[in-house]
Design a protein around this motif. Sequence first.
Motif, PDB file in Angstrom:
ATOM      1  N   THR A  46     -65.252 140.276 -46.582  1.00 19.51           N
ATOM      2  CA  THR A  46     -63.864 140.724 -46.547  1.00 19.51           C
ATOM      3  C   THR A  46     -63.626 141.701 -45.409  1.00 19.51           C
ATOM      4  N   ILE A  47     -64.600 142.526 -45.088  1.00 10.88           N
ATOM      5  CA  ILE A  47     -64.407 143.621 -44.130  1.00 10.88           C
ATOM      6  C   ILE A  47     -64.973 143.327 -42.742  1.00 10.88           C
ATOM      7  N   ILE A  48     -66.214 142.895 -42.656  1.00 17.09           N
ATOM      8  CA  ILE A  48     -66.900 142.775 -41.358  1.00 17.09           C
ATOM      9  C   ILE A  48     -66.202 141.823 -40.388  1.00 17.09           C
ATOM     10  N   PRO A  49     -65.761 140.633 -40.813  1.00 19.77           N
ATOM     11  CA  PRO A  49     -65.066 139.767 -39.841  1.00 19.77           C
ATOM     12  C   PRO A  49     -63.820 140.419 -39.233  1.00 19.77           C
ATOM     13  N   TRP A  50     -63.105 141.233 -40.021  1.00 18.62           N
ATOM     14  CA  TRP A  50     -61.929 141.919 -39.470  1.00 18.62           C
ATOM     15  C   TRP A  50     -62.332 142.936 -38.407  1.00 18.62           C
ATOM     16  N   ILE A  51     -63.444 143.609 -38.591  1.00 23.28           N
ATOM     17  CA  ILE A  51     -63.926 144.569 -37.589  1.00 23.28           C
ATOM     18  C   ILE A  51     -64.219 143.838 -36.283  1.00 23.28           C
TER      19      ILE A  51
END
Length: 185
Positions: A46-51
């Motif tokens: 949920t978080i890492i791809p957005w970073i």
Amino acid sequence: MTNTEHIIKMTDKNTSQIHVLIEQKVDIWLHYVLFSPLWWIAASLTIIPWIFWLLFRPRESTDRLMYAGFFVMIISLVLDVLGDQYGLWFYRFNLIPVLPTYFPWDLTLMPLSIMFLLQIKPQANPLFKALLFAIATSFIGEPFFAWMKVYVLIHWHYYFSAPIQFCIYLVAHYISRRTKFSKLT
């Protein structure tokens, strides 16, 4: 008893039963799912791809891509909730227990995959990209999450998803090409 009173009584009883089941689901989630390996995978997806996207996105296209991405998020969430509520599928190892959706899929993987396809070779045929997206999500992504025991199909087949994914990509492509916004005054 009037018809309205009968409806109110049935609805209240149903809501009470749903509340008990939600409490059970939250209890299972707190004791067995939260901080389990599959929960950490969900949090990471949920978080890492957005970073990565924030670091490597084409800055001049951010607004256009986010416009399409938000559409994909909304439609994914709505369809996921409907599928869950109608008993077509469900998810184990939810990131958040009371939401019947898989956040990594709806809020990250779907929109970012489409946003990536929109920015790579923007002049390529959108029908080809939609087909690529539909095949990848329906016959690679969904089976992968089913193999991980996160996604459970009840009255659904992967090939049902393909035309829906195809259409989602095409609408996102259309949205990403809009240029007719009035100036704010």
